[in-house]
Design a protein around this motif. Structure first.
Motif, short mmCIF file in Angstrom:
data_model
loop_
_atom_site.label_atom_id
_atom_site.label_comp_id
_atom_site.label_asym_id
_atom_site.label_seq_id
_atom_site.Cartn_x
_atom_site.Cartn_y
_atom_site.Cartn_z
N ALA A 31 10.86 15.16 -5.77
CA ALA A 31 9.84 14.21 -5.31
C ALA A 31 9.71 14.35 -3.81
O ALA A 31 10.69 14.17 -3.08
CB ALA A 31 10.24 12.79 -5.69
N TRP A 32 8.51 14.70 -3.34
CA TRP A 32 8.28 14.85 -1.90
C TRP A 32 8.67 13.56 -1.18
O TRP A 32 8.35 12.46 -1.60
CB TRP A 32 6.81 15.16 -1.62
N GLY A 33 9.41 13.72 -0.08
CA GLY A 33 9.79 12.60 0.76
C GLY A 33 10.95 11.77 0.25
O GLY A 33 11.35 10.81 0.87
N TYR A 62 6.35 10.85 4.55
CA TYR A 62 5.47 11.71 3.76
C TYR A 62 5.75 11.54 2.27
O TYR A 62 6.84 11.13 1.88
CB TYR A 62 5.59 13.18 4.17
N LYS A 63 4.73 11.88 1.47
CA LYS A 63 4.86 11.80 0.01
C LYS A 63 4.26 13.01 -0.69
O LYS A 63 4.24 13.07 -1.91
CB LYS A 63 4.17 10.54 -0.51
N THR A 64 3.75 13.96 0.09
CA THR A 64 3.12 15.15 -0.45
C THR A 64 3.55 16.36 0.36
O THR A 64 4.11 16.23 1.46
CB THR A 64 1.58 15.05 -0.38
N ALA A 65 3.23 17.55 -0.15
CA ALA A 65 3.52 18.78 0.60
C ALA A 65 2.76 18.79 1.92
O ALA A 65 3.32 19.14 2.97
CB ALA A 65 3.15 20.00 -0.24
N ALA A 66 1.49 18.41 1.89
CA ALA A 66 0.70 18.38 3.13
C ALA A 66 1.29 17.37 4.11
O ALA A 66 1.36 17.63 5.32
CB ALA A 66 -0.75 18.04 2.81
N GLY A 67 1.73 16.24 3.60
CA GLY A 67 2.37 15.24 4.46
C GLY A 67 3.67 15.75 5.06
O GLY A 67 3.99 15.47 6.21
N ALA A 68 4.43 16.51 4.28
CA ALA A 68 5.68 17.10 4.79
C ALA A 68 5.39 18.06 5.93
O ALA A 68 6.08 18.06 6.95
CB ALA A 68 6.43 17.80 3.66
N ARG A 69 4.37 18.89 5.76
CA ARG A 69 3.99 19.82 6.83
C ARG A 69 3.56 19.07 8.08
O ARG A 69 3.94 19.42 9.20
CB ARG A 69 2.86 20.75 6.36
N ARG A 70 2.76 18.02 7.90
CA ARG A 70 2.31 17.21 9.05
C ARG A 70 3.51 16.57 9.75
O ARG A 70 3.58 16.57 10.98
CB ARG A 70 1.33 16.13 8.61
N ALA A 71 4.45 16.01 8.98
CA ALA A 71 5.63 15.38 9.57
C ALA A 71 6.46 16.40 10.35
O ALA A 71 6.96 16.10 11.44
CB ALA A 71 6.48 14.73 8.47
#
Length: 145
Positions: A31-33, A62-71
């Motif tokens: 689970a992302w995040g 973050y809760k998504t792959a895109a959010g992980a990259r942004r973080a």
């Protein structure tokens, strides 16, 4: 991240703490995040070994792959390995020992993933919980305590 390379110290009972943490998270689905390679697997191992959570400020970000990259980029890192290098000194993969954090190539959106070194190889996170990879897959390694 909360500390600088080399500041993490292993607790005297780190082996038992690491075994308990790996058992606790063994069947957690990805689970992302939450239960991903960074905030779940690697941070859980570091906290078990040292008592310090290196990802406190990342939790809930973050809760998504895109959010992980942004973080990751928001904190000034290009890769997961760069983020780990901010808290632990890099070592040659051949020198990695039980509990150290490794980096492997991944087909996932981050193109690399974190893993935990154990006596039989590498522990990785999969869609259904922990998985295994051979030690030879580790491209970079970081000393935890």
């Amino acid at each position: 991240m909360v500390s600088r390379p080399g500041q993490l110290m292993r607790l005297p009972d780190w082996r038992a703490r690491l075994a308990a943490e790996m058992d606790r998270q063994r069947r957690d689905p990805f689970a992302w995040g939450k239960a991903d390679c960074a905030l779940g697997l690697a941070a859980g191992a570091v906290k078990a070994l040292t008592g310090a959570d290196p990802c406190t400020s990342w939790r809930g970000s973050y809760k998504t792959a895109a959010g992980a990259r942004r973080a990751l980029h928001k904190r000034g890192f290009s890769t997961l390995a760069d983020a780990v290098a901010a808290i632990a000194p890099e070592i040659h993969p051949d020198d990695a020992d039980v509990g150290d954090i490794g980096v492997i190539e991944s087909d996932g959106p981050m193109k690399q993933a974190l893993c935990v070194v154990d006596a039989a190889g590498l522990i990785v996170i999969t869609e259904s919980g922990h998985g295994r990879r051979p030690r030879e897959d580790m491209q970079r390694a970081f000393k935890v305590g």
